[in-house]
Design an enzyme around this catalytic site. Structure first.
Site, PDB file in Angstrom:
ATOM      1  N   ARG A   1       0.820  -1.217   0.000  1.00 15.61           N
ATOM      2  CA  ARG A   1       0.000   0.000   0.000  1.00 15.61           C
ATOM      3  C   ARG A   1       0.852   1.265   0.000  1.00 15.61           C
ATOM      4  O   ARG A   1       0.490   2.258  -0.624  1.00 15.61           O
ATOM      5  CB  ARG A   1      -0.925   0.001   1.212  1.00 15.61           C
TER       6      ARG A   1
ATOM      7  N   ASP B   1     -15.443   9.088  10.033  1.00  7.87           N
ATOM      8  CA  ASP B   1     -14.305   8.181   9.863  1.00  7.87           C
ATOM      9  C   ASP B   1     -13.034   9.033   9.739  1.00  7.87           C
ATOM     10  O   ASP B   1     -13.096  10.192   9.324  1.00  7.87           O
ATOM     11  CB  ASP B   1     -14.480   7.329   8.599  1.00  7.87           C
TER      12      ASP B   1
HETATM   13  C1  LIG Z   1     -13.526  -2.273   9.280  1.00  9.46           C
HETATM   14  S1  LIG Z   1     -14.113  -0.651   9.124  1.00  9.46           S
HETATM   15  C2  LIG Z   1     -15.663  -0.777   9.981  1.00  9.46           C
HETATM   16  C3  LIG Z   1     -16.806  -0.159   9.217  1.00  9.46           C
HETATM   17  C4  LIG Z   1     -18.178  -0.325   9.864  1.00  9.46           C
HETATM   18  N1  LIG Z   1     -18.189   0.269  11.185  1.00  9.46           N
HETATM   19  C5  LIG Z   1     -18.561  -1.775   9.921  1.00  9.46           C
HETATM   20  O1  LIG Z   1     -18.458  -2.397  10.982  1.00  9.46           O
HETATM   21  O2  LIG Z   1     -18.980  -2.327   8.899  1.00  9.46           O
HETATM   22  C6  LIG Z   1     -13.099   0.236  10.292  1.00  9.46           C
HETATM   23  C7  LIG Z   1     -13.090   1.742  10.060  1.00  9.46           C
HETATM   24  O3  LIG Z   1     -12.486   2.374  11.191  1.00  9.46           O
HETATM   25  C8  LIG Z   1     -11.813   3.514  10.720  1.00  9.46           C
HETATM   26  N2  LIG Z   1     -10.832   3.977  11.716  1.00  9.46           N
HETATM   27  C9  LIG Z   1      -9.656   3.404  12.077  1.00  9.46           C
HETATM   28  N3  LIG Z   1      -9.002   4.164  12.965  1.00  9.46           N
HETATM   29  C10 LIG Z   1      -9.791   5.240  13.199  1.00  9.46           C
HETATM   30  C11 LIG Z   1      -9.671   6.397  14.031  1.00  9.46           C
HETATM   31  N4  LIG Z   1      -8.602   6.603  14.803  1.00  9.46           N
HETATM   32  N5  LIG Z   1     -10.669   7.309  14.011  1.00  9.46           N
HETATM   33  C12 LIG Z   1     -11.750   7.130  13.229  1.00  9.46           C
HETATM   34  N6  LIG Z   1     -11.928   6.060  12.419  1.00  9.46           N
HETATM   35  C13 LIG Z   1     -10.956   5.121  12.409  1.00  9.46           C
HETATM   36  C14 LIG Z   1     -11.180   3.043   9.423  1.00  9.46           C
HETATM   37  O4  LIG Z   1     -10.829   4.106   8.581  1.00  9.46           O
HETATM   38  C15 LIG Z   1     -12.260   2.123   8.855  1.00  9.46           C
HETATM   39  O5  LIG Z   1     -13.037   2.776   7.894  1.00  9.46           O
END
Ligand SMILES: C[S@@+](CC[C@H](N)C(=O)[O-])C[C@H]1O[C@@H](n2cnc3c(N)ncnc32)[C@H](O)[C@@H]1O
Length: 284
Positions: free
Chosen positions: A39, A149
């Protein structure tokens, strides 16, 4: 490693991990090394940099905010889908039905739900679609879903509300019919549903959160799994401060608000209710 990828030494990998942890609270495991190389190599090429050391030095000089954001965007995991862990939406629908009975007058008819770590928006739209399907009268309520996000790219995709038609695979025909054809083979969330959902970039780990709540429900699912325990505990505690008394927190199937978040009571599979009164607060 793919052709054109850069070599990543142990020391460089440690610097990448430290930087991501400091910026986003994400604790990368050693198993993510190949993913990091593929990436980030793309970003090195775009910046015309010759090594990971040059790249991390560049980020640490803090000169290029866009490059620092791209670094975060590249290392988040954004897997999501509509009606993921369907039992949460069933539980929420039941709870909102109770709230609606308890808020009969126009001045009380306010409903706020937060999808924290919303990725490309499927979770937030599932909340809005499920509730509108169950309670069409919510169209007359002051009803909003906040979707946030850290990753700017997914927030922009979510706000557009346009998805590949393959996203509908596995949905019931009735649910699939809730989406509109977009004209290029993709599908789109209808405008009246998009209008209920507000997308914002927000870091759940660093910095202040501008919203004041209270929220009637918070979905923070499959986000804490990327954090270490202290970061998880701090985040769940902050989420609790923004929930209305008796409101619900929905988390991912392998997550737990932990002992530090004792104000939550488990009431079902990965559903937690705020029990202790939160601090005094004003309406958002
Ligand atoms: C696996 S996805 C989950 C999406 C959704 N909540 C679901 O369960 O289907 C995790 C998300 O957490 C976000 N994320 C990770 N670290 C974060 C942070 N410090 N603050 C806000 N969002 C964060 C990522 O960008 C990602 O889009």
């Amino acid at each position: 490693m793919e052709q054109g990828d850069f070599a990543l030494s142990d020391q460089e990998f440690d610097r990448v991990k430290a930087r991501l942890y400091a910026e986003a609270g994400i604790a990368l495991s050693d198993s993510k090394r190949t993913l990091v190389v593929s990436r980030l190599s793309r970003l090195l090429r775009l910046l015309n940099l010759g090594s990971f050391t040059a790249y991390i030095d560049y980020l640490e000089r803090q000169a290029d905010a866009a490059a620092r954001q791209e670094f975060i965007n590249a290392l988040t995991t954004n897997l999501t889908r509509f009606w993921r862990e369907e039992h949460h939406f069933e539980h929420l629908t039941g709870y909102v039905g109770q709230l609606m009975k308890a808020r009969p007058t126009a001045s009380e008819q306010r409903l706020r739900i937060w999808s924290a770590g919303c990725s490309t928006g499927q979770e937030a739209y599932t909340i809005a679609l499920s509730l509108l399907e169950a309670y069409p009268e919510l169209k007359r309520w002051d009803f909003r879903v906040l979707a946030t996000d850290i990753d700017t790219r997914v927030v922009a995709e979510g706000a557009a509300g346009v998805y590949a038609a393959t996203e509908l695979a596995g949905l019931t025909p009735a649910r699939a019919r809730l989406f509109e054809p977009y004209g290029d083979g993709r599908i789109r969330v209808p405008a009246q549903v998009r209008d209920l959902v507000q997308f914002k970039v927000l870091n759940l780990v660093n910095g202040p959160w501008p919203m004041r709540g209270p929220f009637d429900a918070i979905f923070c699912r499959n986000v804490a799994i990327y954090f270490d325990k202290p970061t998880q505990t701090e985040m769940f505690s902050r989420l609790g401060e923004l929930l209305a008394p008796g409101a619900f927190l929905y988390i991912g199937h392998s997550e737990n608000p932990g002992s530090g978040a004792s104000r939550f009571r488990g009431v079902g599979k990965t559903v937690y209710q705020l029990t202790a009164p939160a601090r005094a607060r004003n309406a958002a």
